[in-house]
Scaffold this motif. Structure first.
Motif, PDB file in Angstrom:
ATOM      1  N   ASN A  31       0.625  -1.162  -0.030  1.00 56.51           N
ATOM      2  CA  ASN A  31      -0.005   0.196   0.019  1.00 56.51           C
ATOM      3  C   ASN A  31       0.799   1.287   0.016  1.00 56.51           C
ATOM      4  O   ASN A  31       0.470   2.368  -0.242  1.00 56.51           O
ATOM      5  CB  ASN A  31      -0.893   0.262   1.256  1.00 56.51           C
ATOM      6  CG  ASN A  31      -1.876  -0.906   1.130  1.00 56.51           C
ATOM      7  OD1 ASN A  31      -2.231  -1.328   0.258  1.00 56.51           O
ATOM      8  ND2 ASN A  31      -2.649  -1.508   2.159  1.00 56.51           N
ATOM      9  N   TYR A  32       2.116   1.128   0.304  1.00 52.87           N
ATOM     10  CA  TYR A  32       2.987   2.293   0.611  1.00 52.87           C
ATOM     11  C   TYR A  32       3.791   2.632  -0.657  1.00 52.87           C
ATOM     12  O   TYR A  32       4.329   1.560  -1.393  1.00 52.87           O
ATOM     13  CB  TYR A  32       3.751   2.118   1.736  1.00 52.87           C
ATOM     14  CG  TYR A  32       2.850   2.201   3.143  1.00 52.87           C
ATOM     15  CD1 TYR A  32       2.644   0.903   3.440  1.00 52.87           C
ATOM     16  CD2 TYR A  32       2.774   3.415   3.571  1.00 52.87           C
ATOM     17  CE1 TYR A  32       1.762   0.930   4.696  1.00 52.87           C
ATOM     18  CE2 TYR A  32       1.935   3.200   5.024  1.00 52.87           C
ATOM     19  CZ  TYR A  32       1.434   2.258   5.628  1.00 52.87           C
ATOM     20  OH  TYR A  32       0.814   2.205   6.619  1.00 52.87           O
ATOM     21  N   ALA A  33       4.310   3.763  -0.943  1.00 54.80           N
ATOM     22  CA  ALA A  33       5.226   4.216  -1.925  1.00 54.80           C
ATOM     23  C   ALA A  33       6.711   3.843  -0.830  1.00 54.80           C
ATOM     24  O   ALA A  33       6.612   4.058   0.297  1.00 54.80           O
ATOM     25  CB  ALA A  33       5.362   5.793  -2.149  1.00 54.80           C
ATOM     26  N   MET A  34       7.712   3.421  -1.379  1.00 55.45           N
ATOM     27  CA  MET A  34       8.801   3.263  -0.987  1.00 55.45           C
ATOM     28  C   MET A  34       9.868   4.194  -1.322  1.00 55.45           C
ATOM     29  O   MET A  34      10.104   4.568  -2.310  1.00 55.45           O
ATOM     30  CB  MET A  34       9.397   1.880  -1.206  1.00 55.45           C
ATOM     31  CG  MET A  34       8.330   0.865  -0.436  1.00 55.45           C
ATOM     32  SD  MET A  34       8.147   1.034   1.371  1.00 55.45           S
ATOM     33  CE  MET A  34      10.185   0.567   1.724  1.00 55.45           C
ATOM     34  N   SER A  35      10.560   4.669  -0.388  1.00 58.89           N
ATOM     35  CA  SER A  35      11.479   5.845  -0.812  1.00 58.89           C
ATOM     36  C   SER A  35      12.898   5.299  -0.065  1.00 58.89           C
ATOM     37  O   SER A  35      12.935   4.791   1.055  1.00 58.89           O
ATOM     38  CB  SER A  35      11.423   7.062  -0.066  1.00 58.89           C
ATOM     39  OG  SER A  35      10.122   7.599  -0.848  1.00 58.89           O
ATOM     40  N   TRP A  36      13.979   5.978  -0.619  1.00 55.73           N
ATOM     41  CA  TRP A  36      15.364   5.709   0.073  1.00 55.73           C
ATOM     42  C   TRP A  36      15.510   7.119   0.074  1.00 55.73           C
ATOM     43  O   TRP A  36      15.784   8.210  -0.654  1.00 55.73           O
ATOM     44  CB  TRP A  36      16.357   5.131  -0.983  1.00 55.73           C
ATOM     45  CG  TRP A  36      16.255   3.763  -0.955  1.00 55.73           C
ATOM     46  CD1 TRP A  36      15.408   2.997  -1.922  1.00 55.73           C
ATOM     47  CD2 TRP A  36      16.752   2.704   0.070  1.00 55.73           C
ATOM     48  NE1 TRP A  36      15.708   1.536  -1.621  1.00 55.73           N
ATOM     49  CE2 TRP A  36      16.298   1.470  -0.440  1.00 55.73           C
ATOM     50  CE3 TRP A  36      17.614   2.749   1.183  1.00 55.73           C
ATOM     51  CZ2 TRP A  36      16.832   0.096   0.115  1.00 55.73           C
ATOM     52  CZ3 TRP A  36      17.803   1.773   1.752  1.00 55.73           C
ATOM     53  CH2 TRP A  36      17.312   0.234   1.334  1.00 55.73           C
ATOM     54  N   PHE A  37      16.299   7.782   1.519  1.00 57.77           N
ATOM     55  CA  PHE A  37      16.899   8.811   1.882  1.00 57.77           C
ATOM     56  C   PHE A  37      18.430   8.557   2.367  1.00 57.77           C
ATOM     57  O   PHE A  37      18.659   7.570   2.532  1.00 57.77           O
ATOM     58  CB  PHE A  37      16.189   9.504   3.192  1.00 57.77           C
ATOM     59  CG  PHE A  37      14.726  10.170   2.516  1.00 57.77           C
ATOM     60  CD1 PHE A  37      13.572   8.864   2.438  1.00 57.77           C
ATOM     61  CD2 PHE A  37      14.678  11.239   2.664  1.00 57.77           C
ATOM     62  CE1 PHE A  37      12.364   9.537   2.328  1.00 57.77           C
ATOM     63  CE2 PHE A  37      13.276  11.882   2.274  1.00 57.77           C
ATOM     64  CZ  PHE A  37      12.300  10.851   1.905  1.00 57.77           C
ATOM     65  N   ARG A  38      19.145   9.650   2.563  1.00 54.04           N
ATOM     66  CA  ARG A  38      20.499   9.514   2.898  1.00 54.04           C
ATOM     67  C   ARG A  38      20.726  10.708   3.770  1.00 54.04           C
ATOM     68  O   ARG A  38      20.256  11.725   3.548  1.00 54.04           O
ATOM     69  CB  ARG A  38      21.506   9.328   1.817  1.00 54.04           C
ATOM     70  CG  ARG A  38      21.559  10.467   1.018  1.00 54.04           C
ATOM     71  CD  ARG A  38      22.657  10.014  -0.279  1.00 54.04           C
ATOM     72  NE  ARG A  38      22.725  11.091  -1.375  1.00 54.04           N
ATOM     73  CZ  ARG A  38      23.382  10.994  -2.298  1.00 54.04           C
ATOM     74  NH1 ARG A  38      23.894  10.056  -3.030  1.00 54.04           N
ATOM     75  NH2 ARG A  38      23.465  12.259  -3.037  1.00 54.04           N
ATOM     76  N   GLN A  39      21.808  10.483   4.849  1.00 49.19           N
ATOM     77  CA  GLN A  39      22.132  11.441   5.556  1.00 49.19           C
ATOM     78  C   GLN A  39      23.584  11.707   5.770  1.00 49.19           C
ATOM     79  O   GLN A  39      24.277  10.656   6.418  1.00 49.19           O
ATOM     80  CB  GLN A  39      21.466  11.618   6.630  1.00 49.19           C
ATOM     81  CG  GLN A  39      21.572  12.775   7.665  1.00 49.19           C
ATOM     82  CD  GLN A  39      20.857  12.955   8.866  1.00 49.19           C
ATOM     83  OE1 GLN A  39      20.222  11.804   9.376  1.00 49.19           O
ATOM     84  NE2 GLN A  39      20.735  13.872   9.425  1.00 49.19           N
ATOM     85  N   ALA A  40      24.347  12.256   5.331  1.00 48.85           N
ATOM     86  CA  ALA A  40      25.743  12.777   5.321  1.00 48.85           C
ATOM     87  C   ALA A  40      26.204  13.344   6.629  1.00 48.85           C
ATOM     88  O   ALA A  40      25.292  14.040   7.204  1.00 48.85           O
ATOM     89  CB  ALA A  40      26.330  13.248   4.101  1.00 48.85           C
ATOM     90  N   PRO A  41      27.338  12.991   7.196  1.00 47.16           N
ATOM     91  CA  PRO A  41      27.581  13.532   8.467  1.00 47.16           C
ATOM     92  C   PRO A  41      27.540  15.174   8.228  1.00 47.16           C
ATOM     93  O   PRO A  41      27.936  15.527   7.292  1.00 47.16           O
ATOM     94  CB  PRO A  41      29.046  13.326   8.808  1.00 47.16           C
ATOM     95  CG  PRO A  41      29.138  12.015   7.954  1.00 47.16           C
ATOM     96  CD  PRO A  41      28.539  12.198   6.775  1.00 47.16           C
ATOM     97  N   GLY A  42      26.794  15.802   9.184  1.00 48.09           N
ATOM     98  CA  GLY A  42      26.668  17.402   9.255  1.00 48.09           C
ATOM     99  C   GLY A  42      25.869  17.886   8.387  1.00 48.09           C
ATOM    100  O   GLY A  42      25.756  19.058   8.103  1.00 48.09           O
ATOM    101  N   LYS A  43      24.903  17.104   7.705  1.00 48.28           N
ATOM    102  CA  LYS A  43      24.166  17.490   6.690  1.00 48.28           C
ATOM    103  C   LYS A  43      22.575  16.945   7.242  1.00 48.28           C
ATOM    104  O   LYS A  43      22.486  15.872   7.784  1.00 48.28           O
ATOM    105  CB  LYS A  43      24.420  16.950   5.191  1.00 48.28           C
ATOM    106  CG  LYS A  43      25.514  17.757   4.901  1.00 48.28           C
ATOM    107  CD  LYS A  43      25.853  17.245   3.269  1.00 48.28           C
ATOM    108  CE  LYS A  43      27.217  17.992   3.025  1.00 48.28           C
ATOM    109  NZ  LYS A  43      27.253  17.595   1.415  1.00 48.28           N
TER     110      LYS A  43
END
Length: 120
Positions: A31-43
């Motif tokens: 039922n859901y859209a699936m996403s990928w996110f990312r987080q770099a140090p300090g961002k």
């Protein structure tokens, strides 16, 4: 309820490839859209890619277009992010998310993240 567990991160040289996996539990995964996110140090955490619930449409942030591919297998409750031609600036913790759209605020469930480190 959907629980998400990422895997597949690691250390890779620039130009290399990795495939991230996101295993989902719960009967409503499709039922859901699936996403990928990312987080770099300090961002701040940033959007990378999204695939709609049926899998027929995908969206990418400009910096990964042509290099990353998002996919899903609703029968297996799995989502994937194939990453090619990796660059040092792709280094980040990558999170999969289940939600209703692109934005951080539209994600209903998050995984714990998997580290991707690209060295030159």
């Amino acid at each position: 309820q959907v629980q998400l567990v990422e895997s597949g991160g690691g250390l890779v040289q620039a130009g290399g490839s990795l495939r991230l996996s996101c295993a989902a539990s719960g009967r409503t995964f499709s039922n859901y859209a699936m996403s990928w996110f990312r987080q770099a140090p300090g961002k701040e955490r940033e959007f990378v890619a999204l695939i709609i619930s049926s899998g027929v449409r995908t969206h990418y942030t400009d910096s990964v277009k042509g290099r990353f591919t998002i996919s899903r297998d609703n029968a297996k409750n799995m989502a994937y992010l194939s990453m090619n031609s990796l660059k040092p600036e792709d280094t980040a913790v990558y999170y999969c998310a289940a939600g209703r759209g692109f934005g951080l605020g539209l994600q209903d469930y998050w995984g714990q993240g998997t580290q991707v480190t690209v060295v030159s």
